[in-house]
Write an enzyme that holds these catalytic residues in place. Sequence first.
Site, PDB file in Angstrom:
ATOM      1  N   LYS A  23       0.842  -1.210   0.000  1.00 21.87           N
ATOM      2  CA  LYS A  23       0.000   0.000   0.000  1.00 21.87           C
ATOM      3  C   LYS A  23       0.864   1.242   0.000  1.00 21.87           C
ATOM      4  O   LYS A  23       2.042   1.223   0.405  1.00 21.87           O
ATOM      5  CB  LYS A  23      -0.936   0.029   1.211  1.00 21.87           C
ATOM      6  N   ASP A 150      -2.412  -1.725  10.098  1.00 19.56           N
ATOM      7  CA  ASP A 150      -2.528  -1.734   8.632  1.00 19.56           C
ATOM      8  C   ASP A 150      -3.017  -3.072   8.081  1.00 19.56           C
ATOM      9  O   ASP A 150      -3.245  -3.192   6.868  1.00 19.56           O
ATOM     10  CB  ASP A 150      -1.160  -1.448   7.993  1.00 19.56           C
TER      11      ASP A 150
HETATM   12  O1  C5P Z   1      -0.342  -1.241  14.705  1.00 20.67           O
HETATM   13  P1  C5P Z   1       1.105  -1.424  14.416  1.00 20.67           P
HETATM   14  O2  C5P Z   1       1.684  -2.635  15.096  1.00 20.67           O
HETATM   15  O3  C5P Z   1       1.434  -1.370  12.963  1.00 20.67           O
HETATM   16  O4  C5P Z   1       1.822  -0.162  15.060  1.00 20.67           O
HETATM   17  C1  C5P Z   1       3.217  -0.112  15.240  1.00 20.67           C
HETATM   18  C2  C5P Z   1       3.552   1.105  16.071  1.00 20.67           C
HETATM   19  O5  C5P Z   1       3.321   2.308  15.316  1.00 20.67           O
HETATM   20  C3  C5P Z   1       2.730   1.277  17.314  1.00 20.67           C
HETATM   21  O6  C5P Z   1       3.286   0.580  18.391  1.00 20.67           O
HETATM   22  C4  C5P Z   1       2.775   2.769  17.545  1.00 20.67           C
HETATM   23  O7  C5P Z   1       4.015   3.149  18.121  1.00 20.67           O
HETATM   24  C5  C5P Z   1       2.781   3.318  16.135  1.00 20.67           C
HETATM   25  N1  C5P Z   1       1.432   3.666  15.652  1.00 20.67           N
HETATM   26  C6  C5P Z   1       0.798   4.794  16.159  1.00 20.67           C
HETATM   27  N2  C5P Z   1      -0.440   5.131  15.715  1.00 20.67           N
HETATM   28  C7  C5P Z   1      -1.065   4.399  14.761  1.00 20.67           C
HETATM   29  C8  C5P Z   1      -0.441   3.267  14.211  1.00 20.67           C
HETATM   30  C9  C5P Z   1       0.819   2.911  14.682  1.00 20.67           C
HETATM   31  O8  C5P Z   1       1.344   5.478  17.023  1.00 20.67           O
HETATM   32  N3  C5P Z   1      -2.261   4.771  14.329  1.00 20.67           N
END
Ligand code: C5P
Length: 316
Positions: A23, A150
Amino acid sequence: MTPGSTTPPSAGARSVTVRVPAKVNVQLAVGPPRPDGFHDLANVFLAVGLYDEVTATEADDLRVTVSGPDAAAVPADATNLAARAAQALAARHGRETNVHLHIAKDIPVAGGMAGGSADGAGALLACDKLWGTGTGTDELLRICAELGSDVPFSLVGGAALGRGRGERLTPLSAKGPLHWVFAVADGGLSTPEVYAEFDRLAAGRPVPEPDPSPAVLDALGSGDPAALAAALTAIDGGNDLQPAALSLRPSLAATLDAGTAAGALAALVSGSGPTCAFLTADEPAAEAVAAALESSGTCRGARVARAPAPGAAVVG
Ligand code: C5P
């Protein structure tokens, strides 16, 4: 689980292969940090035609293997989102996680293109088909959201607005093909570190609640790349994480400049980076921008891809 290697799955056993797209975030509006550490987003996701393939094969134990030029940079262990997806699905259905997951990796690793999320969504769908567990779409999306912000979008593909931390999706109309070029950097950027840098840069300033730009959504629906580029220019490029990615990796500015000088209509960091994304007018323009980036010395390589691309799909 058994430690992985880079070998493909063994012949003879039953298997299912799922193809999953990368993406780009056409717009990524980021709000202030929430009490849980995440950030509320208005995330305009667009699936692009670079794909990983995840093959789930019957096995005695959970095993992950990875092939492709960047395979060595992908963890072939229980931390891999593909393994976590298989375990989450198995737990839901009270069964063993006896599956070999092979990831044929083509999406840039740790590049801000949701390659890890793609592998999670792909493994989930592949295991559901292999095991005949018949999980409904809503339940699959719930598991995806538990795996990462994601991952739900990797399952559905196309174009969608992600609210909350990006996991609450509303489909968007997107006309194609839009021709993109992706400049792949040497090494990745850590998503949590980029969000932390966003917070550091925003310290002391009010961060507004994130909203999608109506002009960006209209342009996506019309499929007019010039209109989309103009809409992105009007909102300062579209990616609120871009200043943070540039702060951590200042050399990305030269990559963005090289693509713009070669005729890209818009240039932006993809998600948390460091992959840079370039929107172009048509296929010849995309080939020209990719060739210029390849010879610019500002990136490791350039890939051309069309959008929108379909979500996770069984291909074998
Ligand atoms: O959800 P995911 O595991 O991809 O997120 C990885 C990190 O990215 C989270 O631990 C956070 O630090 C950051 N993040 C965030 N806000 C989001 C998505 C991700 O702060 N909406």
